[in-house]
Design a protein around this motif. Structure first.
Motif, PDB file in Angstrom:
ATOM      1  N   VAL A 161       2.567 -13.137  -4.249  1.00  0.00           N
ATOM      2  CA  VAL A 161       3.729 -12.339  -4.615  1.00  0.00           C
ATOM      3  C   VAL A 161       3.423 -10.865  -4.370  1.00  0.00           C
ATOM      4  CG1 VAL A 161       5.248 -11.645  -6.514  1.00  0.00           C
ATOM      5  CG2 VAL A 161       4.456 -14.025  -6.349  1.00  0.00           C
ATOM      6  N   VAL A 162       4.374 -10.178  -3.751  1.00  0.00           N
ATOM      7  CA  VAL A 162       4.253  -8.748  -3.474  1.00  0.00           C
ATOM      8  C   VAL A 162       5.388  -8.022  -4.192  1.00  0.00           C
ATOM      9  CG1 VAL A 162       4.342  -6.957  -1.694  1.00  0.00           C
ATOM     10  CG2 VAL A 162       3.200  -9.141  -1.221  1.00  0.00           C
ATOM     11  N   LEU A 163       5.045  -6.980  -4.934  1.00  0.00           N
ATOM     12  CA  LEU A 163       6.054  -6.106  -5.507  1.00  0.00           C
ATOM     13  C   LEU A 163       6.154  -4.878  -4.622  1.00  0.00           C
ATOM     14  CD1 LEU A 163       8.023  -5.133  -7.722  1.00  0.00           C
ATOM     15  CD2 LEU A 163       6.031  -4.110  -8.857  1.00  0.00           C
ATOM     16  N   ASP A 164       7.316  -4.691  -4.006  1.00  0.00           N
ATOM     17  CA  ASP A 164       7.584  -3.469  -3.241  1.00  0.00           C
ATOM     18  C   ASP A 164       7.997  -2.419  -4.263  1.00  0.00           C
ATOM     19  OD1 ASP A 164       8.549  -1.365  -1.764  1.00  0.00           O
ATOM     20  OD2 ASP A 164       9.990  -2.562  -0.614  1.00  0.00           O
ATOM     21  N   ALA A 165       7.071  -1.521  -4.599  1.00  0.00           N
ATOM     22  CA  ALA A 165       7.294  -0.521  -5.644  1.00  0.00           C
ATOM     23  C   ALA A 165       7.746   0.821  -5.087  1.00  0.00           C
ATOM     24  CB  ALA A 165       6.007  -0.349  -6.455  1.00  0.00           C
TER      25      ALA A 165
ATOM     26  N   ARG B 197       0.220  -8.567  -5.413  1.00  0.00           N
ATOM     27  CA  ARG B 197      -0.066  -7.306  -4.740  1.00  0.00           C
ATOM     28  C   ARG B 197       1.049  -6.306  -5.036  1.00  0.00           C
ATOM     29  NH1 ARG B 197      -2.301 -10.124  -0.106  1.00  0.00           N
ATOM     30  NH2 ARG B 197      -3.490 -11.775  -1.095  1.00  0.00           N
ATOM     31  N   VAL B 198       0.713  -5.044  -5.129  1.00  0.00           N
ATOM     32  CA  VAL B 198       1.683  -3.967  -5.305  1.00  0.00           C
ATOM     33  C   VAL B 198       1.693  -3.179  -4.000  1.00  0.00           C
ATOM     34  CG1 VAL B 198       2.316  -1.904  -6.614  1.00  0.00           C
ATOM     35  CG2 VAL B 198       1.234  -3.850  -7.788  1.00  0.00           C
ATOM     36  N   ALA B 199       2.869  -3.053  -3.408  1.00  0.00           N
ATOM     37  CA  ALA B 199       2.993  -2.367  -2.123  1.00  0.00           C
ATOM     38  C   ALA B 199       3.745  -1.061  -2.272  1.00  0.00           C
ATOM     39  CB  ALA B 199       3.732  -3.266  -1.136  1.00  0.00           C
TER      40      ALA B 199
ATOM     41  N   LEU C 240      -5.873  -4.344  -9.508  1.00  0.00           N
ATOM     42  CA  LEU C 240      -4.682  -4.781  -8.793  1.00  0.00           C
ATOM     43  C   LEU C 240      -4.889  -4.552  -7.301  1.00  0.00           C
ATOM     44  CD1 LEU C 240      -1.602  -3.470 -10.815  1.00  0.00           C
ATOM     45  CD2 LEU C 240      -2.481  -5.791 -10.691  1.00  0.00           C
ATOM     46  N   LYS C 241      -4.296  -5.403  -6.503  1.00  0.00           N
ATOM     47  CA  LYS C 241      -4.345  -5.234  -5.052  1.00  0.00           C
ATOM     48  C   LYS C 241      -3.194  -4.309  -4.668  1.00  0.00           C
ATOM     49  CE  LYS C 241      -6.204  -9.856  -4.493  1.00  0.00           C
ATOM     50  NZ  LYS C 241      -5.879 -11.237  -4.113  1.00  0.00           N
TER      51      LYS C 241
ATOM     52  N   GLU D 170       1.425  -4.839   5.010  1.00  0.00           N
ATOM     53  CA  GLU D 170      -0.013  -4.901   4.747  1.00  0.00           C
ATOM     54  C   GLU D 170      -0.319  -5.782   3.529  1.00  0.00           C
ATOM     55  OE1 GLU D 170      -3.510  -1.811   3.439  1.00  0.00           O
ATOM     56  OE2 GLU D 170      -1.887  -1.018   4.691  1.00  0.00           O
ATOM     57  N   ALA D 171       0.475  -5.634   2.493  1.00  0.00           N
ATOM     58  CA  ALA D 171       0.265  -6.427   1.273  1.00  0.00           C
ATOM     59  C   ALA D 171       0.522  -7.907   1.523  1.00  0.00           C
ATOM     60  CB  ALA D 171       1.162  -5.921   0.152  1.00  0.00           C
TER      61      ALA D 171
END
Length: 127
Positions: free
Chosen positions: A66-70, A94-96, A115-116, A123-124
């Motif tokens: 799971v990637v969070l686009d922040a 991952r936090v992007a 955290l990643k 990239e994430a």
């Protein structure tokens, strides 16, 4: 506390402050490079984090990564920070592209150490 407990805790909050519709945080979800991406926009605090918590929980059930686009988060407090930690515990998270405010919150609390965090969603998702 589990991710389910965090989502339930967000639902139990009473006396909620309502933001005007134009200021309501929003989320979008999509698949990218084998990861489920949740894109968050707006301000997140104890009064507004529930939809994001639900989206991250659903994402963790759909996909192992799971990637969070922040990149669109304009405000975050300890409520969001707690959600990031719980999501990290529940899945490969991952936090992007965190905004300066989100990155500073993670740095001040030391959360950035485990955290990643990646510069872009691509990239994430690919990592």
């Amino acid at each position: 506390m589990s991710l389910d407990e965090a989502v339930a805790g967000c639902s139990r909050h009473t006396g909620r402050r309502r933001l005007p519709v134009a200021e309501q945080p929003t989320q979008a979800q999509y698949e990218a490079h084998g990861a489920w991406v949740v894109s968050a926009r707006g301000a997140y605090d104890m009064n507004s984090v529930e939809p994001l918590a639900d989206a991250l929980k659903d994402a963790a059930e759909k996909c192992p990564k799971v990637v969070l686009d922040a990149s669109g988060i304009t405000f975050a407090d300890s409520t969001l920070l707690s959600l990031l930690i719980l999501t990290h515990r529940a899945t490969d998270f991952r936090v992007a592209a965190p905004t300066w405010q989100v990155m500073r919150l993670m740095q001040l609390t030391g959360v950035d150490a485990f955290l990643k965090v990646r510069a872009t969603v691509e990239e994430a998702a690919a990592a």
